[in-house]
Design a protein around this motif. Structure first.
Motif, PDB file in Angstrom:
ATOM      1  N   SER A 152      -0.278 -15.349  -8.898  1.00 49.80           N
ATOM      2  CA  SER A 152      -0.556 -16.222  -9.956  1.00 49.80           C
ATOM      3  C   SER A 152      -0.960 -15.165 -11.149  1.00 49.80           C
ATOM      4  CB  SER A 152      -1.953 -17.190  -9.953  1.00 49.80           C
ATOM      5  OG  SER A 152      -2.985 -16.376  -9.816  1.00 49.80           O
ATOM      6  N   PRO A 153      -1.186 -15.926 -12.545  1.00 45.38           N
ATOM      7  CA  PRO A 153      -1.450 -14.984 -13.543  1.00 45.38           C
ATOM      8  C   PRO A 153      -2.869 -14.450 -13.374  1.00 45.38           C
ATOM      9  CG  PRO A 153      -0.639 -16.842 -14.330  1.00 45.38           C
ATOM     10  CD  PRO A 153      -0.536 -17.032 -12.836  1.00 45.38           C
ATOM     11  N   GLU A 154      -3.860 -15.182 -12.739  1.00 51.52           N
ATOM     12  CA  GLU A 154      -5.093 -14.743 -12.406  1.00 51.52           C
ATOM     13  C   GLU A 154      -5.340 -13.618 -11.304  1.00 51.52           C
ATOM     14  OE1 GLU A 154      -4.330 -18.130 -11.982  1.00 51.52           O
ATOM     15  OE2 GLU A 154      -4.640 -18.679 -14.022  1.00 51.52           O
ATOM     16  N   GLU A 155      -4.232 -13.349 -10.752  1.00 47.07           N
ATOM     17  CA  GLU A 155      -4.082 -12.182  -9.761  1.00 47.07           C
ATOM     18  C   GLU A 155      -5.134 -11.037  -9.960  1.00 47.07           C
ATOM     19  OE1 GLU A 155      -1.503 -10.289  -6.257  1.00 47.07           O
ATOM     20  OE2 GLU A 155      -0.676 -11.411  -7.688  1.00 47.07           O
ATOM     21  N   PRO A 156      -4.929 -10.492 -11.072  1.00 43.81           N
ATOM     22  CA  PRO A 156      -5.588  -9.026 -11.350  1.00 43.81           C
ATOM     23  C   PRO A 156      -7.175  -9.376 -11.261  1.00 43.81           C
ATOM     24  CG  PRO A 156      -3.719  -9.375 -12.821  1.00 43.81           C
ATOM     25  CD  PRO A 156      -3.851 -10.714 -12.152  1.00 43.81           C
ATOM     26  N   GLU A 157      -7.613 -10.506 -11.652  1.00 45.49           N
ATOM     27  CA  GLU A 157      -8.976 -10.725 -11.570  1.00 45.49           C
ATOM     28  C   GLU A 157      -9.809 -11.010 -10.498  1.00 45.49           C
ATOM     29  OE1 GLU A 157      -9.960 -14.176 -14.070  1.00 45.49           O
ATOM     30  OE2 GLU A 157      -8.064 -13.903 -15.265  1.00 45.49           O
ATOM     31  N   HIS A 158      -8.858 -10.979  -9.266  1.00 44.69           N
ATOM     32  CA  HIS A 158      -9.386 -11.178  -7.754  1.00 44.69           C
ATOM     33  C   HIS A 158      -8.709  -9.861  -6.819  1.00 44.69           C
ATOM     34  CE1 HIS A 158     -10.982 -14.953  -8.872  1.00 44.69           C
ATOM     35  NE2 HIS A 158      -9.690 -15.149  -9.724  1.00 44.69           N
ATOM     36  N   VAL A 159      -8.449  -8.910  -7.316  1.00 41.05           N
ATOM     37  CA  VAL A 159      -7.624  -7.658  -6.412  1.00 41.05           C
ATOM     38  C   VAL A 159      -8.983  -6.814  -6.326  1.00 41.05           C
ATOM     39  CG1 VAL A 159      -6.120  -5.940  -6.442  1.00 41.05           C
ATOM     40  CG2 VAL A 159      -5.363  -8.188  -7.291  1.00 41.05           C
ATOM     41  N   ILE A 192      -4.526   1.967  -3.916  1.00 41.70           N
ATOM     42  CA  ILE A 192      -3.437   1.327  -3.324  1.00 41.70           C
ATOM     43  C   ILE A 192      -3.234  -0.347  -3.408  1.00 41.70           C
ATOM     44  CG2 ILE A 192      -2.243   0.982  -1.077  1.00 41.70           C
ATOM     45  CD1 ILE A 192      -3.121   4.342  -0.614  1.00 41.70           C
ATOM     46  N   HIS A 193      -4.362  -0.756  -3.118  1.00 38.92           N
ATOM     47  CA  HIS A 193      -4.473  -2.263  -2.980  1.00 38.92           C
ATOM     48  C   HIS A 193      -4.001  -2.692  -4.383  1.00 38.92           C
ATOM     49  CE1 HIS A 193      -6.827  -6.198  -2.618  1.00 38.92           C
ATOM     50  NE2 HIS A 193      -5.947  -6.241  -1.718  1.00 38.92           N
ATOM     51  N   TRP A 194      -4.690  -2.145  -5.521  1.00 32.60           N
ATOM     52  CA  TRP A 194      -4.198  -2.602  -6.720  1.00 32.60           C
ATOM     53  C   TRP A 194      -2.714  -2.457  -7.162  1.00 32.60           C
ATOM     54  CZ3 TRP A 194      -6.402  -4.820 -10.964  1.00 32.60           C
ATOM     55  CH2 TRP A 194      -7.623  -5.148 -11.271  1.00 32.60           C
ATOM     56  N   ARG A 195      -2.241  -1.512  -6.432  1.00 31.88           N
ATOM     57  CA  ARG A 195      -0.714  -1.091  -6.977  1.00 31.88           C
ATOM     58  C   ARG A 195      -0.064  -2.000  -5.899  1.00 31.88           C
ATOM     59  NH1 ARG A 195       0.145   4.921  -8.506  1.00 31.88           N
ATOM     60  NH2 ARG A 195      -1.811   5.559  -9.466  1.00 31.88           N
ATOM     61  N   VAL A 196      -0.313  -2.303  -4.814  1.00 31.88           N
ATOM     62  CA  VAL A 196       0.422  -3.097  -3.939  1.00 31.88           C
ATOM     63  C   VAL A 196       0.553  -4.697  -4.605  1.00 31.88           C
ATOM     64  CG1 VAL A 196       0.164  -4.659  -1.902  1.00 31.88           C
ATOM     65  CG2 VAL A 196       0.098  -2.139  -1.772  1.00 31.88           C
ATOM     66  N   HIS A 197      -0.543  -5.026  -5.281  1.00 36.23           N
ATOM     67  CA  HIS A 197      -0.844  -6.491  -5.643  1.00 36.23           C
ATOM     68  C   HIS A 197      -0.229  -6.462  -7.202  1.00 36.23           C
ATOM     69  CE1 HIS A 197      -2.893  -9.062  -2.979  1.00 36.23           C
ATOM     70  NE2 HIS A 197      -3.445  -8.035  -2.481  1.00 36.23           N
ATOM     71  N   LEU A 198      -0.188  -5.512  -7.844  1.00 40.83           N
ATOM     72  CA  LEU A 198       0.399  -5.525  -9.197  1.00 40.83           C
ATOM     73  C   LEU A 198       1.699  -4.780  -9.443  1.00 40.83           C
ATOM     74  CD1 LEU A 198      -3.203  -4.910 -11.055  1.00 40.83           C
ATOM     75  CD2 LEU A 198      -1.849  -7.216 -10.423  1.00 40.83           C
ATOM     76  N   ASN A 199       2.369  -4.457  -8.397  1.00 47.85           N
ATOM     77  CA  ASN A 199       3.600  -3.792  -8.252  1.00 47.85           C
ATOM     78  C   ASN A 199       3.618  -2.456  -8.976  1.00 47.85           C
ATOM     79  OD1 ASN A 199       5.033  -5.880  -6.857  1.00 47.85           O
ATOM     80  ND2 ASN A 199       5.037  -7.146  -8.258  1.00 47.85           N
ATOM     81  N   GLY A 200       2.435  -1.707  -8.709  1.00 49.28           N
ATOM     82  CA  GLY A 200       2.501  -0.616  -9.524  1.00 49.28           C
ATOM     83  C   GLY A 200       3.183   0.610  -8.577  1.00 49.28           C
ATOM     84  N   TRP A 201       3.210   1.719  -9.080  1.00 45.54           N
ATOM     85  CA  TRP A 201       4.179   2.750  -8.360  1.00 45.54           C
ATOM     86  C   TRP A 201       3.395   3.239  -7.146  1.00 45.54           C
ATOM     87  CZ3 TRP A 201       2.687   7.875  -7.106  1.00 45.54           C
ATOM     88  CH2 TRP A 201       3.885   8.737  -6.534  1.00 45.54           C
ATOM     89  N   GLY A 215       5.934   1.413   2.116  1.00 41.87           N
ATOM     90  CA  GLY A 215       5.723   0.316   3.188  1.00 41.87           C
ATOM     91  C   GLY A 215       4.700  -0.383   3.128  1.00 41.87           C
ATOM     92  N   ALA A 216       3.558   0.048   2.352  1.00 39.33           N
ATOM     93  CA  ALA A 216       2.174  -0.412   2.326  1.00 39.33           C
ATOM     94  C   ALA A 216       2.293  -1.770   1.672  1.00 39.33           C
ATOM     95  CB  ALA A 216       1.365   0.498   1.703  1.00 39.33           C
ATOM     96  N   ARG A 217       2.929  -1.871   0.637  1.00 39.90           N
ATOM     97  CA  ARG A 217       2.936  -3.184  -0.030  1.00 39.90           C
ATOM     98  C   ARG A 217       3.655  -4.167   0.836  1.00 39.90           C
ATOM     99  NH1 ARG A 217       5.620  -1.447  -4.356  1.00 39.90           N
ATOM    100  NH2 ARG A 217       3.698  -1.768  -5.546  1.00 39.90           N
ATOM    101  N   MET A 218       4.771  -4.107   1.839  1.00 41.01           N
ATOM    102  CA  MET A 218       5.276  -5.107   2.495  1.00 41.01           C
ATOM    103  C   MET A 218       4.075  -5.357   3.744  1.00 41.01           C
ATOM    104  SD  MET A 218       8.795  -5.431   4.685  1.00 41.01           S
ATOM    105  CE  MET A 218       8.502  -3.745   5.653  1.00 41.01           C
ATOM    106  N   TYR A 219       3.386  -4.385   4.151  1.00 38.82           N
ATOM    107  CA  TYR A 219       2.617  -4.429   5.294  1.00 38.82           C
ATOM    108  C   TYR A 219       1.218  -5.293   4.966  1.00 38.82           C
ATOM    109  CZ  TYR A 219      -0.525  -3.365   9.055  1.00 38.82           C
ATOM    110  OH  TYR A 219      -1.341  -3.465  10.359  1.00 38.82           O
ATOM    111  N   HIS A 220       0.820  -5.089   3.711  1.00 36.22           N
ATOM    112  CA  HIS A 220      -0.354  -5.925   3.099  1.00 36.22           C
ATOM    113  C   HIS A 220       0.069  -7.386   2.605  1.00 36.22           C
ATOM    114  CE1 HIS A 220      -4.332  -6.679   1.570  1.00 36.22           C
ATOM    115  NE2 HIS A 220      -3.738  -7.040   0.451  1.00 36.22           N
TER     116      HIS A 220
END
Length: 150
Positions: A40-47, A96-105, A112-117
């Motif tokens: 959702s657009p609010e995702e960054p507020e809850h990461v 890493i959690h921020w990058r996973v959720h916000l499609n960062g590098w 593989g952490a993105r898919m795992y999480h």
């Protein structure tokens, strides 16, 4: 330092599994909001995993209340290294959690952490470690429930 990394991984697993996924607790309610806002657009507020400086200070205090008596009891001079390793692990996990959720590098070894999480968000009662699933493996929570039964 290495003991602190291991401590951090164990802490992340336990905190996430038994406190953040406890539905009627204040921590659980906040984490449920995190799960509900994925995509959702609010995702960054809850990461953020720590939510506030006060909560991070409480995490350090609680871990100190466990570590310092243990180190004293067993006559170990490792507390400073454990705290440094633990802090390093939590900072890396937060990033890493921020990058996973916000499609960062993510570096090649962590892609593989993105898919795992994100599979944790699809099946919330599994995959409690964000990127290094040591305790997920030890407690056998790294596979989907169907795969674990099969």
């Amino acid at each position: 330092f290495c003991v602190g990394i291991l401590w951090g991984n164990a802490f992340e697993y336990g905190y996430h599994r038994w406190l953040l996924h406890r539905p009627r607790s204040s921590l659980g309610k906040g984490h449920l909001e995190h799960h509900a806002k994925v995509g959702s657009p609010e995702e960054p507020e809850h990461v953020a995993l720590g939510k506030s400086p006060l909560r991070v200070a409480i995490l350090f205090t609680v871990n100190g209340l466990v570590l310092l008596p243990l180190a004293r009891l067993f006559h170990l001079s490792i507390s400073a290294g454990v705290f440094l390793g633990w802090a390093f692990y939590l900072i890396v996990t937060e990033e890493i959690h921020w990058r996973v959720h916000l499609n960062g590098w993510l570096p090649p070894g962590l892609r593989g952490a993105r898919m795992y999480h994100m599979r944790h968000h699809a099946i919330p009662n599994s995959r409690y470690n964000v990127f290094f699933p040591l305790f997920d493996w030890l407690f056998r929570t790294n596979a989907s429930p169907q795969a674990a039964r099969g």
